[in-house]
Design an enzyme around this catalytic site. Structure first.
Site, short mmCIF file in Angstrom:
data_model
loop_
_atom_site.label_atom_id
_atom_site.label_comp_id
_atom_site.label_asym_id
_atom_site.label_seq_id
_atom_site.Cartn_x
_atom_site.Cartn_y
_atom_site.Cartn_z
N ASN A 190 -57.57 -76.70 65.78
CA ASN A 190 -58.38 -75.48 65.62
C ASN A 190 -59.25 -75.49 64.36
O ASN A 190 -59.51 -74.45 63.77
CB ASN A 190 -57.48 -74.22 65.59
CG ASN A 190 -56.76 -74.06 66.90
OD1 ASN A 190 -57.33 -74.28 67.97
ND2 ASN A 190 -55.48 -73.71 66.83
N ARG A 191 -59.64 -76.70 63.94
CA ARG A 191 -60.52 -76.85 62.77
C ARG A 191 -59.87 -76.40 61.45
O ARG A 191 -60.57 -76.16 60.46
CB ARG A 191 -61.86 -76.08 62.95
CG ARG A 191 -62.65 -76.52 64.18
CD ARG A 191 -63.14 -77.96 64.04
NE ARG A 191 -63.99 -78.38 65.12
CZ ARG A 191 -63.60 -79.09 66.19
NH1 ARG A 191 -62.33 -79.45 66.32
NH2 ARG A 191 -64.46 -79.47 67.10
N LEU A 192 -58.54 -76.25 61.46
CA LEU A 192 -57.85 -75.90 60.20
C LEU A 192 -57.50 -77.20 59.49
O LEU A 192 -56.31 -77.56 59.29
CB LEU A 192 -56.60 -75.05 60.52
CG LEU A 192 -56.95 -73.70 61.14
CD1 LEU A 192 -55.70 -72.92 61.51
CD2 LEU A 192 -57.81 -72.87 60.17
#
Ligand SMILES: Cc1cc2nc3c(=O)[nH]c(=O)nc-3n(C[C@H](O)[C@H](O)[C@H](O)COP(=O)(O)O)c2cc1C
Length: 212
Positions: A190-192
């Site tokens: 999730n692009r974290l």
């Protein structure tokens, strides 16, 4: 808008980069990740993007190959009269980026760039196969050519004049980027993403986690 590009998604799920796992030396951490890239047999694992900036503050980026590295810096070889050579004469700072998509890793390094000694450049020049030595010596990198023939003619003329035995020309050689900052990036779900930045503060490398 290009729907097909906007819908492209790749989830990064392979690994994590945690504070307790990162080496306290960014040079060692680079070495660990670079060796992973080499061991993974990636095409051009030693390719990096180098950005330089001219005297008007305008940046230029291009791909180069890393040819040596140590705690003294990260080395590449090129034509000193090229666009990048001209930029570095006016502004001796640059930024390097390595991206290994198969490992979901990126490394950024920033710092001052200086020329290698003539002896170091000679040493690497002689390691290159004769064809690439000739290309380095005879191609006026980043100059405008009339056509492909002009380049081929320059190579032939050089071959006729000097054969296979010639020295490194003074306008071709190595540079070393001496790091002031590193960032190690590991893609996460999730692009974290994990981002660990190393900064040289009062002669000591400290690291911080940055928001993705
Ligand atoms: C995979 C790859 C590796 C490259 N390696 C080098 C290199 O090590 N040295 C170099 O001068 N140019 C290399 N180039 C060419 C540069 O990207 C660039 O075209 C050239 O250095 C001229 O850049 P400049 O006009 O900004 O100086 C490479 C290009 C690619 C795609």
């Amino acid at each position: 808008m290009q729907d097909d590009i906007q819908k492209r998604r790749h989830e990064y799920t392979l690994k994590q980069l945690n504070e307790q796992d990162v080496d306290t030396s960014p040079f060692v951490q680079f070495d660990i990740w670079f060796k992973m890239a080499l061991d993974a047999n990636l095409t051009d694992a030693n390719a990096l993007t180098l950005a330089t900036v001219n005297s008007e503050g305008k940046p230029t980026a291009r791909i180069l190959l890393l040819k040596d590295y140590s705690n003294d810096g990260y080395c590449f070889f090129t034509n000193y009269k090229s666009k990048k050579g001209e930029d570095l004469k006016q502004n001796p700072f640059g930024a390097m980026v390595f991206f290994w998509p198969d490992l979901e890793k990126q490394i950024r390094i920033e710092g001052r760039i200086e020329r290698l000694s003539p002896e170091q450049s000679d040493e690497y020049f002689m390691v290159r196969p004769v064809g690439s030595r000739r290309a380095a010596a005879a191609s006026p990198q980043s100059s405008i050519l009339k056509n492909r023939r002009e380049l081929e003619q320059a190579i032939n003329d050089f071959k006729n004049k000097f054969g296979d035995n010639f020295k490194r020309p003074s306008y071709w050689g190595g540079y070393r980027l001496i790091p002031e900052k590193f960032e190690f990036w590991q893609g996460r779900e999730n692009r974290l993403n994990d981002r660990i930045e190393f900064v040289l503060e009062n002669g000591k490398w400290n690291f911080y986690r940055l928001a993705p």
